[in-house]
Design a protein around this motif. Structure first.
Motif, PDB file in Angstrom:
ATOM      1  N   LEU A  16       0.835  -1.209   0.000  1.00  0.00           N
ATOM      2  CA  LEU A  16       0.000   0.000   0.000  1.00  0.00           C
ATOM      3  C   LEU A  16       0.869   1.259   0.000  1.00  0.00           C
ATOM      4  N   ALA A  17       1.947   1.249   0.777  1.00  0.00           N
ATOM      5  CA  ALA A  17       2.848   2.405   0.802  1.00  0.00           C
ATOM      6  C   ALA A  17       3.527   2.583  -0.559  1.00  0.00           C
ATOM      7  N   LEU A  18       3.933   1.487  -1.179  1.00  0.00           N
ATOM      8  CA  LEU A  18       4.553   1.540  -2.502  1.00  0.00           C
ATOM      9  C   LEU A  18       3.600   2.128  -3.532  1.00  0.00           C
ATOM     10  N   LEU A  19       2.365   1.656  -3.526  1.00  0.00           N
ATOM     11  CA  LEU A  19       1.387   2.148  -4.488  1.00  0.00           C
ATOM     12  C   LEU A  19       1.026   3.604  -4.226  1.00  0.00           C
ATOM     13  N   PHE A  20       0.962   3.990  -2.956  1.00  0.00           N
ATOM     14  CA  PHE A  20       0.669   5.380  -2.622  1.00  0.00           C
ATOM     15  C   PHE A  20       1.794   6.307  -3.086  1.00  0.00           C
ATOM     16  N   VAL A  21       3.032   5.903  -2.838  1.00  0.00           N
ATOM     17  CA  VAL A  21       4.172   6.719  -3.256  1.00  0.00           C
ATOM     18  C   VAL A  21       4.238   6.820  -4.777  1.00  0.00           C
ATOM     19  N   SER A  22       4.022   5.712  -5.472  1.00  0.00           N
ATOM     20  CA  SER A  22       4.065   5.771  -6.936  1.00  0.00           C
ATOM     21  C   SER A  22       2.890   6.580  -7.484  1.00  0.00           C
ATOM     22  N   PHE A  23       1.744   6.557  -6.807  1.00  0.00           N
ATOM     23  CA  PHE A  23       0.600   7.376  -7.212  1.00  0.00           C
ATOM     24  C   PHE A  23       0.928   8.859  -7.046  1.00  0.00           C
ATOM     25  N   ILE A  24       1.529   9.225  -5.919  1.00  0.00           N
ATOM     26  CA  ILE A  24       1.921  10.615  -5.671  1.00  0.00           C
ATOM     27  C   ILE A  24       2.984  11.047  -6.687  1.00  0.00           C
ATOM     28  N   GLU A  25       3.925  10.144  -6.987  1.00  0.00           N
ATOM     29  CA  GLU A  25       4.959  10.479  -7.967  1.00  0.00           C
ATOM     30  C   GLU A  25       4.343  10.751  -9.342  1.00  0.00           C
ATOM     31  N   ASN A  26       3.374   9.946  -9.727  1.00  0.00           N
ATOM     32  CA  ASN A  26       2.760  10.122 -11.041  1.00  0.00           C
ATOM     33  C   ASN A  26       1.876  11.363 -11.095  1.00  0.00           C
ATOM     34  N   ILE A  27       1.156  11.661 -10.011  1.00  0.00           N
ATOM     35  CA  ILE A  27       0.294  12.848  -9.990  1.00  0.00           C
ATOM     36  C   ILE A  27       1.138  14.124 -10.001  1.00  0.00           C
ATOM     37  N   SER A  28       2.206  14.132  -9.205  1.00  0.00           N
ATOM     38  CA  SER A  28       3.025  15.341  -9.128  1.00  0.00           C
ATOM     39  C   SER A  28       3.839  15.556 -10.403  1.00  0.00           C
ATOM     40  N   GLY A  29       4.071  14.497 -11.142  1.00  0.00           N
ATOM     41  CA  GLY A  29       4.837  14.616 -12.373  1.00  0.00           C
ATOM     42  C   GLY A  29       6.329  14.733 -12.144  1.00  0.00           C
ATOM     43  N   SER A  30       6.756  14.591 -10.892  1.00  0.00           N
ATOM     44  CA  SER A  30       8.181  14.725 -10.618  1.00  0.00           C
ATOM     45  C   SER A  30       8.963  13.489 -11.055  1.00  0.00           C
ATOM     46  N   PHE A  31       8.381  12.327 -10.882  1.00  0.00           N
ATOM     47  CA  PHE A  31       9.010  11.078 -11.307  1.00  0.00           C
ATOM     48  C   PHE A  31       7.985  10.302 -12.118  1.00  0.00           C
TER      49      PHE A  31
END
Length: 139
Positions: A16-31
């Motif tokens: 869940l933490a992995l998916l949340f971090v990757s979701f935030i990364e994709n939304i922010s567009g930083s990574f």
């Protein structure tokens, strides 16, 4: 029984933490990190199926950590540092495997994708290390 419960619970929350971090990364567009399992399920348009595949992979990684890597990385004294090292090793191996296996994958920026994957799996490892501590096993 604890040897089975810890990887199941730890793998669930770490995924869940992995998916949340990757979701935030994709939304922010930083990574631009997208999990290889999500890439494989884009053709099927099944986000729920991809979540369960990612969860199963998280449980497999948690059991591998619990059975083998926790002893190999016993030189690291903190549980979360041990988990962070394991997460970085997973990220590096998955990144190498992804680029060896898939020859037609187009990524806008390879370095940002790699950094995003290292961050996501580093968080995965930290959460996993918190749920599966070596200090309790040694007592």
């Amino acid at each position: 029984m604890k040897k089975i419960q810890e990887p199941i619970i730890g793998g669930f929350f770490a995924t869940l933490a992995l998916l949340f971090v990757s979701f935030i990364e994709n939304i922010s567009g930083s990574f631009n990190y997208i999990s290889p399992i999500f890439l494989s399920s884009i053709a099927d348009d099944s986000i729920l199926g991809a979540f369960f595949l990612q969860l199963i992979a998280g449980w497999i990684f948690a059991f591998i950590y619990s059975l083998f890597f926790i002893k190999i990385l016993s030189w690291a004294k903190n549980d979360w540092i041990r988990g962070l090292i394991y997460g970085i090793v997973i990220a590096i191996l998955m990144e190498i495997g992804l680029y060896i296996a898939v020859d037609n994958i187009i990524l806008p920026n390879l370095i940002l994708d790699t950094i995003g994957m290292l961050i996501a799996y580093g968080i995965f490892g930290i959460v996993l290390g918190a749920f599966i501590p070596l200090s309790k096993r040694e007592k």
